[in-house]
Write a protein that holds these residues in place. Structure first.
Motif, PDB file in Angstrom:
ATOM      1  N   VAL A 130      -7.023  12.000   9.628  1.00  0.00           N
ATOM      2  CA  VAL A 130      -7.407  10.825  10.395  1.00  0.00           C
ATOM      3  C   VAL A 130      -6.801  10.305  11.659  1.00  0.00           C
ATOM      4  O   VAL A 130      -5.167  10.154  11.011  1.00  0.00           O
ATOM      5  N   VAL A 131      -7.277  10.355  12.314  1.00  0.00           N
ATOM      6  CA  VAL A 131      -6.392   9.736  13.811  1.00  0.00           C
ATOM      7  C   VAL A 131      -5.763   7.775  13.661  1.00  0.00           C
ATOM      8  O   VAL A 131      -6.963   7.375  13.831  1.00  0.00           O
ATOM      9  N   ASP A 132      -4.817   7.895  13.300  1.00  0.00           N
ATOM     10  CA  ASP A 132      -4.348   6.543  13.267  1.00  0.00           C
ATOM     11  C   ASP A 132      -4.263   5.465  14.493  1.00  0.00           C
ATOM     12  O   ASP A 132      -3.479   6.071  15.894  1.00  0.00           O
ATOM     13  N   ASP A 133      -5.038   4.998  15.062  1.00  0.00           N
ATOM     14  CA  ASP A 133      -5.364   4.183  16.083  1.00  0.00           C
ATOM     15  C   ASP A 133      -4.679   2.896  16.550  1.00  0.00           C
ATOM     16  O   ASP A 133      -5.362   2.195  18.019  1.00  0.00           O
ATOM     17  N   GLY A 134      -4.268   2.826  15.724  1.00  0.00           N
ATOM     18  CA  GLY A 134      -3.411   1.635  15.658  1.00  0.00           C
ATOM     19  C   GLY A 134      -4.805   0.476  15.226  1.00  0.00           C
ATOM     20  O   GLY A 134      -4.082  -0.754  15.333  1.00  0.00           O
ATOM     21  N   SER A 135      -5.092   0.350  14.818  1.00  0.00           N
ATOM     22  CA  SER A 135      -6.264  -0.822  14.596  1.00  0.00           C
ATOM     23  C   SER A 135      -5.902  -1.134  13.219  1.00  0.00           C
ATOM     24  O   SER A 135      -6.004  -2.532  13.096  1.00  0.00           O
ATOM     25  N   THR A 136      -4.886  -0.729  11.937  1.00  0.00           N
ATOM     26  CA  THR A 136      -4.018  -1.072  10.924  1.00  0.00           C
ATOM     27  C   THR A 136      -2.990  -1.933  11.248  1.00  0.00           C
ATOM     28  O   THR A 136      -2.333  -2.372  10.335  1.00  0.00           O
ATOM     29  N   ASN A 137      -2.415  -1.851  12.431  1.00  0.00           N
ATOM     30  CA  ASN A 137      -1.030  -2.014  12.878  1.00  0.00           C
ATOM     31  C   ASN A 137      -0.877  -3.766  11.805  1.00  0.00           C
ATOM     32  O   ASN A 137      -0.233  -4.153  11.989  1.00  0.00           O
ATOM     33  N   GLY A 138      -1.892  -4.991  12.219  1.00  0.00           N
ATOM     34  CA  GLY A 138      -1.816  -5.799  12.156  1.00  0.00           C
ATOM     35  C   GLY A 138      -2.208  -5.909  10.598  1.00  0.00           C
ATOM     36  O   GLY A 138      -1.581  -7.287   9.622  1.00  0.00           O
ATOM     37  N   ALA A 139      -2.268  -4.921  10.243  1.00  0.00           N
ATOM     38  CA  ALA A 139      -2.370  -5.314   7.921  1.00  0.00           C
ATOM     39  C   ALA A 139      -1.469  -4.400   7.552  1.00  0.00           C
ATOM     40  O   ALA A 139      -1.047  -4.274   7.090  1.00  0.00           O
ATOM     41  N   GLY A 140      -0.288  -3.929   8.797  1.00  0.00           N
ATOM     42  CA  GLY A 140       1.245  -2.988   8.362  1.00  0.00           C
ATOM     43  C   GLY A 140       1.400  -3.834   7.413  1.00  0.00           C
ATOM     44  O   GLY A 140       1.762  -3.351   6.088  1.00  0.00           O
ATOM     45  N   GLY A 141       1.838  -5.227   7.434  1.00  0.00           N
ATOM     46  CA  GLY A 141       2.630  -5.417   6.032  1.00  0.00           C
ATOM     47  C   GLY A 141       2.326  -5.928   5.513  1.00  0.00           C
ATOM     48  O   GLY A 141       3.018  -5.696   4.206  1.00  0.00           O
ATOM     49  N   ASP A 142       1.410  -6.267   4.467  1.00  0.00           N
ATOM     50  CA  ASP A 142       0.772  -6.158   3.953  1.00  0.00           C
ATOM     51  C   ASP A 142       0.604  -5.192   2.956  1.00  0.00           C
ATOM     52  O   ASP A 142       0.525  -4.595   1.462  1.00  0.00           O
ATOM     53  N   ALA A 143       0.050  -3.733   4.061  1.00  0.00           N
ATOM     54  CA  ALA A 143       0.103  -2.734   2.987  1.00  0.00           C
ATOM     55  C   ALA A 143       1.298  -1.821   2.648  1.00  0.00           C
ATOM     56  O   ALA A 143       1.399  -1.160   1.948  1.00  0.00           O
ATOM     57  N   MET A 144       2.412  -2.837   3.554  1.00  0.00           N
ATOM     58  CA  MET A 144       3.624  -1.387   3.070  1.00  0.00           C
ATOM     59  C   MET A 144       4.065  -2.009   2.061  1.00  0.00           C
ATOM     60  O   MET A 144       4.544  -0.222   0.881  1.00  0.00           O
ATOM     61  N   ASP A 145       4.164  -3.171   0.981  1.00  0.00           N
ATOM     62  CA  ASP A 145       4.561  -2.859  -0.294  1.00  0.00           C
ATOM     63  C   ASP A 145       3.465  -2.055  -1.541  1.00  0.00           C
ATOM     64  O   ASP A 145       3.717  -1.968  -2.344  1.00  0.00           O
ATOM     65  N   GLY A 146       2.342  -2.517  -1.385  1.00  0.00           N
ATOM     66  CA  GLY A 146       1.643  -1.695  -2.161  1.00  0.00           C
ATOM     67  C   GLY A 146       0.594  -2.246  -3.347  1.00  0.00           C
ATOM     68  O   GLY A 146       0.007  -1.324  -3.929  1.00  0.00           O
ATOM     69  N   THR A 147       1.795  -3.430  -2.800  1.00  0.00           N
ATOM     70  CA  THR A 147       0.257  -4.588  -4.014  1.00  0.00           C
ATOM     71  C   THR A 147      -0.627  -4.453  -4.000  1.00  0.00           C
ATOM     72  O   THR A 147      -1.150  -4.968  -4.769  1.00  0.00           O
ATOM     73  N   MET A 148      -1.489  -4.675  -2.675  1.00  0.00           N
ATOM     74  CA  MET A 148      -1.981  -5.396  -2.653  1.00  0.00           C
ATOM     75  C   MET A 148      -3.402  -3.846  -1.916  1.00  0.00           C
ATOM     76  O   MET A 148      -2.805  -3.566  -0.982  1.00  0.00           O
ATOM     77  N   THR A 149      -5.103  -4.320  -2.048  1.00  0.00           N
ATOM     78  CA  THR A 149      -5.354  -3.236  -1.667  1.00  0.00           C
ATOM     79  C   THR A 149      -6.218  -3.977  -0.761  1.00  0.00           C
ATOM     80  O   THR A 149      -6.360  -4.312  -0.457  1.00  0.00           O
ATOM     81  N   ASN A 150      -6.263  -3.145   0.504  1.00  0.00           N
ATOM     82  CA  ASN A 150      -6.846  -3.407   2.282  1.00  0.00           C
ATOM     83  C   ASN A 150      -8.171  -3.186   1.982  1.00  0.00           C
ATOM     84  O   ASN A 150      -7.571  -1.950   2.753  1.00  0.00           O
ATOM     85  N   PHE A 151      -9.359  -3.849   1.694  1.00  0.00           N
ATOM     86  CA  PHE A 151     -10.309  -2.730   1.457  1.00  0.00           C
ATOM     87  C   PHE A 151     -11.221  -2.747   3.148  1.00  0.00           C
ATOM     88  O   PHE A 151     -11.597  -1.536   3.832  1.00  0.00           O
ATOM     89  N   ALA A 152     -10.534  -3.491   3.638  1.00  0.00           N
ATOM     90  CA  ALA A 152     -11.227  -3.136   5.789  1.00  0.00           C
ATOM     91  C   ALA A 152     -10.294  -2.144   6.337  1.00  0.00           C
ATOM     92  O   ALA A 152     -11.117  -1.533   6.640  1.00  0.00           O
TER      93      ALA A 152
END
Lengths: 947, 143
Positions: A202-224
């Motif tokens: 899967v090529v990361d085209d930067g769509s997840t950049n904004g959500a990077g912060g909360d994805a980093m710690d791994g405690t939250m699941t980003n369904f989007a």
């Protein structure tokens, strides 16, 4: 009481066990009072015996049995020695005699025991002492030292040192335990590998950049994010599918798949290195690496791994792997060297040459490696050099020599090499033949002859040399191939190297393909009879089969030779003559054909068929006089043959010699007065338009042949054409009475009645016909059609049901039923049913094809038409329908091809076909014209029905 | 009185012989002790009917002290027991008492005893192993 029984006054036998004699068994009651289920068990019996003996005050019944047994009760029965079973007879009756015997034996044993007791005991003690002296126990060895332990004081005991690890044994075991190795599980290897790898699916085209912060710690699941990733994967899949679907299918719908291209595109896509799943390659690589690790001297493992690396696009890794493989198992496998050379190729061949040199050092005896090394050289001299070296190592290799010779451009050098090669490998027929061919090309045939002679001396059992000699003789015209072949057969038979007959035929065919026709003929002549008994009746059939086989392979000369040989043996066989004539007719020149025909009629003068064929061939080449002469000779040989008369008449009639034809018929009527001759005469007159004469002849004929239905039919038809309906009716009626089994007469009569509008009468006529021949599908069909034409569909259906019940396997009836009596929706199921009932009926096949045609399933329709034609090529209607079909849906070539085939097959039957053919006005038409007319007629019929 | 006249079976062998030797008739054996009062009463009845059943049955008496062999096998723990055999097969009869194997009470009615013997004999001739007694004794004698 009615008398006392005897047994009451007798004494019971000793040791009798109650209930044993009658096999009594106990019972269990509801109030179970004790173990009564069994009868007296083994133990019980023994116990009873012992108890009784005790009661009687006697000794125990046996010296060995019951009493001893009690002591070793814990010994299970299972562990008994089967050879020496105790208590073997314990189940038997044990009486006083047995007891006494046991006691006596016991006494003897005891006495023997006592006799030399003291002496034996002394001896045994002595033996034991000796043994112990020889094999002293450790305890005894240290006995004296032990004794001195008594003097050790308390202090000495306390000062004893601790036992150290003097031999270092403990330490050794400990280190060993620490150094133990375990096989690493594959999962660990795979995990370690994946830990450093990038996953690019899967090529990361930067769509997840904004959500990077909360994805980093791994405690939250980003369904989007998950949803986006899934969309991405789907999109990649779809793109891939669209690409592999091919550029031509622009629609891009997944269901639109070209079935033929699908598989190839699949295999192609699999081979594209970039598109292979990375995970797959990794998995296979791990597997192959473990293969190499476990069996490091296994060449195919290295091969497979290097191929895998190559597939993955890592050519350097592949080269490394294969180099390692070469190092380890280069002395056993050629393949691994070849693979190494292949991988190293690219640009100049320098690396390849180095590898090849190494390879040849490792395996100087490998032909394949030498050839590969030769191919690596760019220049001819280089190649020659390699080959010369190879010849040093492998002087007996045919392949090497051949390559070497191929490299030579000068014929002189090649010749020299060949001479050397044949010297080295005299058993290679191939080289000898090449040598001889070269000599024949460059020098005189005599020298070639000499070479071949040498070859023959070297290989006396090779037929190829002989054949080559014969062909040489044939080509140069020097020497006699026939003689050579004869000598060949003799010498081969002497050497026990004769081929089988079939193989000789094959050789002959090979010679023929290479242009040596004479040699082929000679071979056949000399060898065809080989291996077959002279009085074998099968010979004729075997030869026929051989010839047929040769013809089917297109080897006509061989077939001709086979027939010639066979005809020399079976001079008077009609079958063989005909087969030979057929061959000439199909594949020979007219001259040869006529020559053969001449011979055949001489050989078998009584065969009318051959005469007629001969005449017809002459006629076809427009030698009318010749044909007449031949027929004249045929008359001489077969003076009363109707078929020769008729063919002569046909000849004249077709050439518009009306009077001559008439004359011939007249003589025929006198010489060979058969109904066929008469019938032909009448038909001829009718065709000429002379109805009166025809009628007259008909009358005469009917006087002599009143039971010939064709004459009756002709008479009726003549009357009809003259418009004299009552007379015609009369003629048919007489005919039906004279020959009640003649179905066509009834049909003609019914048609006549129907035409004059009297359907009732037509019906009754058909019923009369059915009475005499109830199994006639044609009659039933006509009856049904009468109803249909009269517009009485229900009655037609009833009749059809009856007819199908009587004749379930008639394709005619089924066709009529499917086509005219069923609603359109019912046609397909009905055809299926019909095909199940009668699976081989051309009429039905045509109907099925038409049903498909109607449904626009053109492929299937064409298929069924072809099937029908294969089934019966004599049926004109099938051809007509097929042509009609092709006129609408076929190409021009296909149509022409079918028409040509139809003309070649000359169909004569078929309902519509016969109607057109028999029309007096159409007598002069060719098959093609008739076909056209039938097609037109079918068109009209269909239109009429449709309207 | 009856105990004296009826034939005694003095050993297990005799018992077996008595059962085996009879081909056509029912073998009725009374197990008990001759000095027992119940036995004496029963033997009296047996003696009386012996002649009347001689065509289809033969009667024996057997002293349990003299022949203890069958005590366990046939559960002979009652003062008096009548057992029936036919062609070396033990015949059972449903008296309604719960014990079909034997008649283990004193039956003093002569006709009833004859009826029972006859019923068993008829059943045995037909190949049955169990017959139903003509009279139900379940209420009369306790267990």
């Amino acid at each position: 009481m009615s008398g006392r029984k005897d047994f009451l006054s007798q004494i019971a036998p000793e040791n009798y066990v109650a209930g044993l004699g009658r096999g009594a068994t106990g019972f269990t009651t509801r109030s179970d009072l004790g173990p009564a289920r069994e009868g007296p068990s083994e133990d019980q019996i023994k116990e009873a015996l012992a108890k009784r003996a005790a009661q009687l005050g006697a000794a125990p019944p046996t010296a060995y049995g019951a009493t001893e047994k009690k002591e070793e009760d814990d010994d299970d029965d299972r562990f008994q020695d089967p050879e020496n079973e105790t208590g073997l007879f314990a189940n038997g009756q044990f009486d006083r005699d047995d007891d006494e015997a046991d006691r006596i034996y016991q006494d003897i044993d005891e006495r023997m025991e006592k006799r030399r007791k003291s002496r034996r005991e002394a001896r045994e003690a002595q033996e034991r002492a000796d043994y112990e002296a020889n094999n002293p126990k450790i305890q005894q060895q240290f006995a004296d030292l032990k004794r001195s332990l008594a003097s050790v004081s308390e202090e000495d005991w306390a000062n004893l040192p601790e036992a150290g690890d003097l031999t270092r044994k403990n330490k050794r075991t400990k280190t060993e335990a620490r150094n133990r190795f375990y096989a690493v599980p594959d999962s660990v290897i795979a995990g370690a590998r994946d830990s450093t790898q990038m996953d690019t699916s899967v090529v990361d085209d930067g769509s997840t950049n904004g959500a990077g912060g909360d994805a980093m710690d791994g405690t939250m699941t980003n369904f989007a994010d998950i949803g986006a990733a899934r969309d991405k994967v789907l999109q990649v899949r779809l793109d891939q599918a669209a690409q592999s679907g091919g550029a031509d299918s622009t629609s891009g719908i997944a269901t639109n798949i070209d079935p033929k291209g699908y598989l190839t595109s699949l295999s192609k896509s699999e081979l594209k290195a970039g598109e292979v799943e990375v995970g797959d390659i990794n998995r296979v690589r791990a597997l192959l690496e473990s293969v190499i690790k476990t069996n490091s001297r296994h060449a195919p493992g290295y091969l497979a791994l290097s191929r895998l690396e190559e597939l993955a696009g890592k050519i350097v890794a592949a080269r490394n792997v294969i180099a390692k493989g070469c190092e380890i198992c280069g002395s056993q496998s050629e393949d691994i060297w070849l693979e190494a050379i292949r991988l190293s190729s690219g640009g100049d061949n320098h690396n390849g040459k180095v590898i090849a040199a190494n390879a040849l050092k490792a395996q100087p005896q490998s032909t394949r490696l030498w050839i590969q090394a030769m191919e690596l050289e760019n220049t001819i001299p280089g190649k020659k050099r390699v080959m010369r070296k190879a010849a040093d190592f492998l002087s007996k290799s045919v392949v090497i020599w051949k390559e070497m010779i191929k490299l030579e451009d000068s014929e002189q050098d090649a010749k020299l090499l060949l001479a050397k090669a044949t010297e080295e490998i005299p058993l290679s027929v191939e080289l000898w033949l090449a040598y001889a061919r070269l000599v024949a090309q460059t020098e005189t045939p005599e020298n070639a002859q000499k070479v071949l002679n040498k070859a023959r001396l070297a290989n006396p059992s090779s037929h190829l040399v002989w054949i080559a000699a014969s062909r040489l003789a044939e080509e140069t015209g020097k020497g006699n191939p026939e003689q050579i072949i004869r000598r060949a057969i003799q010498s081969l038979a002497r050497e026990n190297a004769m081929l089988k007959r079939e193989e000789w035929v094959q050789e002959a065919e090979k010679c023929e393909t290479e242009g040596a026709i004479k040699t082929a003929a000679c071979l056949i002549r000399e060898t065809l009879g080989y291996g077959l008994d002279d009085d074998d009746d099968d010979r004729k059939n075997i030869w026929m089969e051989d010839a047929q086989g040769s013809i089917s392979r297109g080897r006509y000369e061989t077939a001709r030779a086979i027939y010639a040989y066979a005809l020399r043996v079976y001079f008077t066989s009609r079958k063989l003559w005909r087969a030979a004539v057929d061959l000439e007719k199909a594949h020979g020149t007219p001259e040869a054909l006529f020559q053969l025909m001449e011979k055949s009629v001489e050989a078998v003068p009584n065969d009318e068929g051959l005469w007629m064929m001969y005449a017809r061939e002459k006629w076809r080449t427009n030698e009318l006089d010749e044909a007449r002469k031949i027929l004249g000779r045929a008359f001489n040989q077969n003076p009363e043959s109707e078929s020769i008369y008729l063919s002569a008449f046909q000849l004249e009639a077709d050439n518009h010699q009306i009077s001559a034809a008439r004359e011939l018929l007249r003589t025929a009527r006198q010489e060979a007065s058969t109904d066929r001759v008469w019938y032909k005469s009448v038909a001829f007159e009718r065709q000429q338009g002379d109805n009166e004469a025809a009628l007259d002849l008909c009358q005469q004929a009917l006087n002599t042949f009143p039971s010939c239905w064709k004459l009756h039919a002709l008479k009726g038809q003549i009357y009809t054409s003259k418009g004299q309906i009552p007379q015609a009716r009369e003629a048919y009626n007489v005919g039906t009475r004279a020959c009640p089994a003649a179905v066509p007469l009834f049909i003609l009569l019914s048609r006549l009645e129907e035409a004059s509008g009297v359907v009732v009468k037509a019906r009754s006529v058909l019923e009369r016909g059915l009475m005499s021949s109830p199994k006639s599908a044609e009659l039933r069909l006509e009856a049904i059609r009468v109803e249909r034409r009269a517009g009485n569909i229900p009655q037609a259906k009833v009749l059809m049901a009856k007819a199908l019940q009587a004749l379930p396997s008639s394709g005619l009836l089924w066709s009529e039923s499917i086509w005219h009596l069923e609603p359109r929706t019912q046609r397909k199921p009905r055809s299926l049913e019909a095909i199940k009932k009668c699976d081989n009926d051309p009429t039905l096949f045509v109907t099925v094809a038409r049903v498909f045609w109607n449904e626009r399933k053109l492929d299937k329709a064409a298929n069924w038409f072809e099937k029908a034609i294969v089934l019966d090529a004599d049926l004109g209607d099938t051809w007509a329908w097929y042509v009609k079909f092709l006129m609408q849906h076929g190409t021009e070539e296909k149509r022409r091809e079918v028409v040509e085939k139809c003309v070649a097959n000359e169909p004569r039957h078929g309902e519509v076909w016969q109607r057109v053919r028999k029309e007096p006005a159409n007598k002069a038409l060719g098959t093609e014209e008739v076909l056209k007319r039938v097609v037109r007629l079918l068109d009209e019929e269909e239109k009429g029905r449709g309207g | 009185m009856g105990s004296v006249v009826l034939p005694h079976l003095v050993t297990g062998w005799h018992v077996d012989q008595a059962i085996l030797s009879e081909e056509e008739r029912l073998v009725v054996i009374r197990f008990g002790r001759d000095w027992d009062a119940d036995c004496m009463r029963q033997d009296e009845v047996l003696y009386r009917i012996a002649d009347r059943v001689k065509n289809f049955a033969v009667l024996y008496v057997c002293d349990l002290d003299q022949v203890p062999d069958f005590k366990q096998m046939y559960e002979l723990y009652d003062p008096v027991t009548l057992m029936f055999f036919f062609r070396n097969k033990h015949m059972m009869c449903d008296f309604g008492t719960g014990n079909n194997n034997k008649l283990n009470w004193v039956l003093e009615d002569k006709q009833e005893l004859i009826d029972i013997i006859e019923t068993i004999y008829r059943g045995a001739k037909k190949g049955r192993g169990l017959v139903v007694s003509p009279k139900d004794y379940s209420t009369r004698y306790r267990y």
